[in-house]
Design a protein around this motif. Structure first.
Motif, PDB file in Angstrom:
ATOM      1  N   UNK A 136      -9.951  -4.285  -8.693  1.00  0.00           N
ATOM      2  CA  UNK A 136      -9.835  -3.842  -7.312  1.00  0.00           C
ATOM      3  C   UNK A 136     -10.337  -2.420  -7.129  1.00  0.00           C
ATOM      4  N   UNK A 137     -10.887  -2.136  -5.948  1.00  0.00           N
ATOM      5  CA  UNK A 137     -11.378  -0.805  -5.584  1.00  0.00           C
ATOM      6  C   UNK A 137     -12.451  -0.299  -6.529  1.00  0.00           C
ATOM      7  N   UNK A 195     -21.309   5.257  -8.779  1.00  0.00           N
ATOM      8  CA  UNK A 195     -19.991   5.725  -8.384  1.00  0.00           C
ATOM      9  C   UNK A 195     -19.745   5.618  -6.884  1.00  0.00           C
ATOM     10  N   UNK A 196     -20.743   5.113  -6.152  1.00  0.00           N
ATOM     11  CA  UNK A 196     -20.616   4.985  -4.695  1.00  0.00           C
ATOM     12  C   UNK A 196     -19.790   3.749  -4.327  1.00  0.00           C
ATOM     13  N   UNK A 203      -8.112  -8.183 -14.795  1.00  0.00           N
ATOM     14  CA  UNK A 203      -8.957  -7.026 -14.462  1.00  0.00           C
ATOM     15  C   UNK A 203      -9.351  -6.296 -15.730  1.00  0.00           C
ATOM     16  N   UNK A 208      -0.726  -3.671   7.274  1.00  0.00           N
ATOM     17  CA  UNK A 208       0.195  -2.719   7.875  1.00  0.00           C
ATOM     18  C   UNK A 208       0.624  -3.143   9.272  1.00  0.00           C
ATOM     19  N   UNK A 249      -3.435   4.651  -5.235  1.00  0.00           N
ATOM     20  CA  UNK A 249      -4.018   3.338  -5.444  1.00  0.00           C
ATOM     21  C   UNK A 249      -3.532   2.776  -6.767  1.00  0.00           C
ATOM     22  N   UNK A 250      -3.280   1.528  -6.799  1.00  0.00           N
ATOM     23  CA  UNK A 250      -2.810   0.932  -8.029  1.00  0.00           C
ATOM     24  C   UNK A 250      -3.959   0.772  -9.015  1.00  0.00           C
ATOM     25  N   UNK A 251      -3.593   0.669 -10.254  1.00  0.00           N
ATOM     26  CA  UNK A 251      -4.619   0.319 -11.236  1.00  0.00           C
ATOM     27  C   UNK A 251      -5.614   1.424 -11.494  1.00  0.00           C
ATOM     28  N   UNK A 252      -6.870   1.120 -11.266  1.00  0.00           N
ATOM     29  CA  UNK A 252      -7.959   2.005 -11.688  1.00  0.00           C
ATOM     30  C   UNK A 252      -7.925   3.366 -11.012  1.00  0.00           C
ATOM     31  N   UNK A 303     -15.958   0.869  -7.634  1.00  0.00           N
ATOM     32  CA  UNK A 303     -17.204   1.302  -6.994  1.00  0.00           C
ATOM     33  C   UNK A 303     -18.415   0.754  -7.741  1.00  0.00           C
ATOM     34  N   UNK A 326       1.455  -1.857 -13.015  1.00  0.00           N
ATOM     35  CA  UNK A 326       0.096  -2.200 -12.609  1.00  0.00           C
ATOM     36  C   UNK A 326      -0.550  -3.143 -13.603  1.00  0.00           C
ATOM     37  N   UNK A 341      -8.666   8.643   3.021  1.00  0.00           N
ATOM     38  CA  UNK A 341      -7.808   7.453   2.984  1.00  0.00           C
ATOM     39  C   UNK A 341      -6.360   7.833   3.240  1.00  0.00           C
ATOM     40  N   UNK A 399      -9.665   6.438  -9.242  1.00  0.00           N
ATOM     41  CA  UNK A 399     -10.782   6.438  -8.296  1.00  0.00           C
ATOM     42  C   UNK A 399     -11.982   7.150  -8.901  1.00  0.00           C
ATOM     43  N   UNK A 400     -13.006   6.414  -9.105  1.00  0.00           N
ATOM     44  CA  UNK A 400     -14.259   7.054  -9.516  1.00  0.00           C
ATOM     45  C   UNK A 400     -15.054   7.282  -8.256  1.00  0.00           C
ATOM     46  N   UNK A 401     -15.592   8.413  -8.067  1.00  0.00           N
ATOM     47  CA  UNK A 401     -16.363   8.600  -6.839  1.00  0.00           C
ATOM     48  C   UNK A 401     -15.919   9.835  -6.088  1.00  0.00           C
ATOM     49  N   UNK A 402     -16.283   9.862  -4.842  1.00  0.00           N
ATOM     50  CA  UNK A 402     -16.052  11.067  -4.059  1.00  0.00           C
ATOM     51  C   UNK A 402     -14.564  11.362  -3.886  1.00  0.00           C
ATOM     52  N   UNK A 404     -10.500   1.613   4.954  1.00  0.00           N
ATOM     53  CA  UNK A 404      -9.743   2.859   4.989  1.00  0.00           C
ATOM     54  C   UNK A 404      -8.699   2.876   6.091  1.00  0.00           C
ATOM     55  N   UNK A 407       0.815  -1.211   0.000  1.00  0.00           N
ATOM     56  CA  UNK A 407       0.000   0.000   0.000  1.00  0.00           C
ATOM     57  C   UNK A 407       0.849   1.261   0.000  1.00  0.00           C
ATOM     58  N   UNK A 449     -13.240  11.117  -0.290  1.00  0.00           N
ATOM     59  CA  UNK A 449     -12.885   9.799   0.220  1.00  0.00           C
ATOM     60  C   UNK A 449     -11.406   9.544   0.045  1.00  0.00           C
TER      61      UNK A 449
END
Lengths: 192, 611
Positions: free
Chosen positions: B444-445, B452-453, B388, B552, A23-26, B447, A68, A38, A28-31, B503, A19, A34
């Motif tokens: 991964x990750x 989009x939530x 993916x 972690x 973030x790896x890859x995609x 939404x 990635x 994080x 972030x879609x969204x808020x 988180x 970590x 957030x």
């Protein structure tokens, strides 16, 4: 031995999954908030480790985005056995049958590059036919294409044939008379 | 898919009883008769033994053993099946000393994440010390079920020559043995009824023709499963074996048995109830006319379970139509077929309860399943392409359809590339009997793709509405909120699986503090650290194990745990992590923590540190 090469490969992959702030890859879609939450919590939680991350985050992230596309170890959680199995079978298999003979043969068209190569396998079936009491029967290779039409083999370029062919049948010349090489002319042959 | 799977999710409370029992035992003399028991007590004990013989449930027996010393003794003498969920939780000697008259043993080794290459190959879980102890202590052993154990040919040889009445061998996800071991079992275990290799890794180095090793005169075989064997077998020997095994009910052959050969076997064994069809593909050089599969299937009037189809060409699928109306279990998870190829088969399967399939059938295929299979209890949808991607062949549409059509669903495993909360919520409302919910969004990750939530609300609904839920695996974009739902509502949950989620430490805290029945927790790539780890201190001795990889947690954090709870083994390993130059990290790569009556195991490889 095996372990070493395995561990080397997996070692890199695990590094990828470690970590970091990003973030790896995609993306972030969204808020957006957030994302902030994080990274804040990551900073708060980690004493020395946090420092390591923030100083190295640039390079780790770069590394991550670069690799990635590489495979993660154990993700998705599909057993290796199952993953391997799915790559075994490929190729385009079509049934090859001979009029009058009840058996069929499954042939992988991808193994051949030309009509010559493909039709040479026919001799095996021909030999069988020669043993038949009915002699002097001539056979003509025909095929059913994607649209369900029966055509004579050999009229279109090999690649086109290989792509559209669904099955092959060696018809007796008398039966094949109704077939025309042009796709527009529909055949009335009932064999399918 | 054996029915033993039903047992796999059951918890192992033996240890609690054992732990309680251990302290009782120090007060009880093992040789017996040290104190002169009054006549009525002895009679009571005899009566008790005779009654307890009928008690089969493990949990009930554990409860019985805690009543008092005499009940503990009686229970120990009458328990005929022992279940050891973690081979390192108790030593073979200790188990054999307490339970002396055992006929059946279930033994499990590595944790599930070992299946996904997350565990080094020589980590442990060796069967050898167990078979050596049992060879002495359990001469009357009849059944052995091993899962994720390392089993060698030598171990199988010891087993085969030690147990004269041996009847059932089931090896699930085991490795370390080959054809030589199989041959010994086949030839020496003359009473063998069940010989099942399920998802096991069998080596062919020795190239022994094991199928020829069964008794010549005839066998008692009722079940022969070897569909996971990845090398050719001697078909003539197999045919001969089936012909002289008149009790055979279950036969699952491997992909080196073609359609013509399958036909010959079916003609010999129309009494089969469970058939694994091998490749389900014709041989390359047919010598005879195409076999009449339809007649063969029609003759199998008792067939209820169908699997195999390893290399199937869809043209041959119609052959199974005659049995569709009766089958309750269908495994198409190796068959790369489209919705159109599935439909004519599935529309006849009204009694289907268990269905495994590849996502090649797409949402459309799943809609067809939902339309017909009203009695469906278990569904597994596997990905044909495990990489993916943004879109995949199955999605929330398929899940929604299943939730609307298959209201009796109890267990689902669903791989997809995208999902919505709405579909998951819908399933939580429509399928109240859900016991197992495992959703794997491969990206991964990810939404909710329409809002989009995060996927928090969907999983929240599952734990809230599915009151019988005991097993949950989550995926997609998840915040700590999802975990708070799990902690709040997941009161019956025993097995949890987290990956790339959460988180902060709060997430894990919610779960460890809320899920009082939690037994197995497997976590990878989540931002949970020492603080979260500490919040489970009160609970770890009630769990079978905790697995955390690439999280972690630090070495120091793990050490603290190890010091604070007795009877919990804390293993850390960093077996494939190459530290960069100058990088000094206190983070552990993998933490594997489990309760145990024994001290640190003696067979741990070098890269494993036991704190």
């Amino acid at each position: 031995m095996n372990n070493l090469s395995e561990s080397g490969k997996s070692g890199m992959n695990l590094k990828e999954t470690e970590l970091t702030l990003g973030l790896p890859g995609e993306p972030r879609v969204g808020k957006a908030c957030m994302k902030r939450v994080f990274s804040e919590t990551v900073d708060l939680e980690l004493g020395n480790s946090g420092k390591k991350d923030s100083s190295g985050s640039g390079s780790s992230m770069k590394k991550e985005s670069a690799t990635s596309r590489g495979k993660l170890v154990g993700w998705p959680p599909v057993r290796a056995h199952r993953k391997n199995i799915m790559t075994v079978k490929s190729g385009k298999y079509v049934k090859v049958g001979v009029d009058g003979a009840p058996y069929l043969r499954k042939v992988d068209l991808e193994l051949y590059n030309s009509y010559e190569q493909f039709l040479s396998i026919r001799t095996v079936l021909d030999e069988k036919k020669l043993m038949d009491p009915v002699n002097g029967v001539e056979y003509v290779p025909t095929y059913e294409d994607k649209d369900g039409d029966w055509m004579l083999v050999g009229d279109v370029p090999w690649k086109m044939f290989a792509e559209s062919c669904k099955r092959v049948r060696l018809m007796t010349r008398s039966e094949a008379i109704g077939l025309a090489p042009r796709p527009e002319t529909k055949c009335s042959s009932s064999s399918s | 898919m054996s029915e033993a799977q039903a047992q796999m999710s059951e918890d192992d409370a033996d240890l609690a009883a054992a732990a309680g029992g251990a302290s009782i035992r120090t007060a009880v003399v093992t040789t017996g008769g040290d104190y002169s028991s009054p006549y009525p007590d002895q009679v009571l004990e005899n009566v008790l033994e005779n009654v307890l013989i009928f008690l089969t449930s493990r949990r009930d027996r554990n409860a019985v053993s805690l009543v008092c010393k005499s009940w503990y003794r009686a229970e120990a003498l009458t328990r005929s099946e022992i279940y050891i969920g973690n081979c390192y939780s108790v030593s073979p000697r200790r188990a054999a000393e307490r339970f002396r008259r055992v006929r059946s043993v279930v033994l499990k080794g590595k944790p599930r994440f070992a299946d996904f290459s997350l565990m080094p190959p020589d980590w442990g879980a060796h069967f050898a010390p167990w078979v050596i102890e049992m060879a002495e202590a359990y001469r009357g052993l009849e059944k052995l079920y091993l899962k994720r154990m390392n089993v060698t040919d030598d171990d199988l040889a010891v087993m085969a020559r030690s147990f004269g009445n041996f009847r059932e061998l089931v090896l699930v996800c085991c490795e370390g043995f080959g054809t030589a071991g199989l041959a010994v079992v086949a030839s020496k275990c003359r009473q063998l009824r069940v010989f099942d290799l399920i998802e096991a890794e069998v080596s062919d180095d020795d190239e022994v023709d094991w199928l020829s090793c069964f008794p010549e005169s005839g066998t008692c075989l009722e079940s022969l499963i070897f569909d996971c064997v990845e090398f050719p077998i001697n078909f003539d020997a197999l045919e001969n074996l089936v012909a002289r095994s008149r009790s055979l009910k279950k036969l699952r052959v491997n992909r080196f048995v073609n359609l013509e050969q399958l036909h010959r076997l079916m003609i010999l064994a129309p009494q089969l109830t469970d058939l694994g069809t091998g490749s389900f593909s014709p041989q390359d050089h047919p010598i005879d006319q195409e076999p009449d599969l339809v007649s063969a299937f029609t003759a199998c009037r008792s067939l209820v379970s169908l699997s195999g189809f390893r290399e199937t060409v869809p043209d041959y699928l119609p052959a199974v139509y005659p049995v569709c109306a009766n089958i309750t279990s269908l495994n198409f998870s190796y068959a790369n077929i489209t919705a159109d190829e599935l439909k004519p088969v599935i529309r006849n399967c009204h009694k289907l309860q268990i269905f495994w399939v590849l996502d090649s059938v797409r949402d459309e295929g799943l809609q067809a399943v939902a339309a017909t299979c009203k009695d469906l209890r278990e569904l597994r949808v596997f990905p044909i392409d495990a990489t993916e991607d943004n879109v995949g062949p199955v999605s929330d549409v398929g899940l929604q359809a299943i939730s609307e059509g298959c209201k009796k669903l109890e267990s689902i495993l669903y791989f997809c590339q995208q999902m919505t909360n709405a579909a998951v919520i819908s399933m939580s409302n429509n399928c109240p009997d859900l016991v197992v919910f495992r959703l794997c969004i491969i990206g991964r990750y990810r939404p909710d793709h329409s809002t989009g939530e995060p996927m928090d609300e969907g999983f929240g609904a599952i734990v809230k509405n599915c009151k019988k839920l005991t097993r949950l695996a989550v995926s997609g974009l998840l915040t700590d909120k999802a975990f708070s739902y799990i902690g709040q509502y997941g009161k019956l949950v025993r097995t949890l699986s987290f990956a790339f989620a959460g988180d902060s430490d709060l997430g894990l805290k919610y779960v460890l503090e809320g899920c009082s029945k939690l037994e197995k927790l497997e976590i990878r790539d989540c931002p949970f650290g020492d603080s979260a780890l500490r919040s489970g201190l009160h609970h770890y001795h009630n769990m079978r194990f905790l697995w955390m990889s690439t999280c972690r947690v630090t070495r120091q954090g793990c050490r603290e745990i190890a010091q604070q709870i007795p009877r919990v083994i804390v293993e850390v390993f960093r077996w494939n992590q190459i530290l960069e130059e100058g990088e000094k990290s206190d983070l552990v790569d993998t933490l594997y923590l489990y309760r145990s009556l024994e001290g640190p195991r003696a067979d741990a490889p070098k890269f494993v540190n036991i704190l």
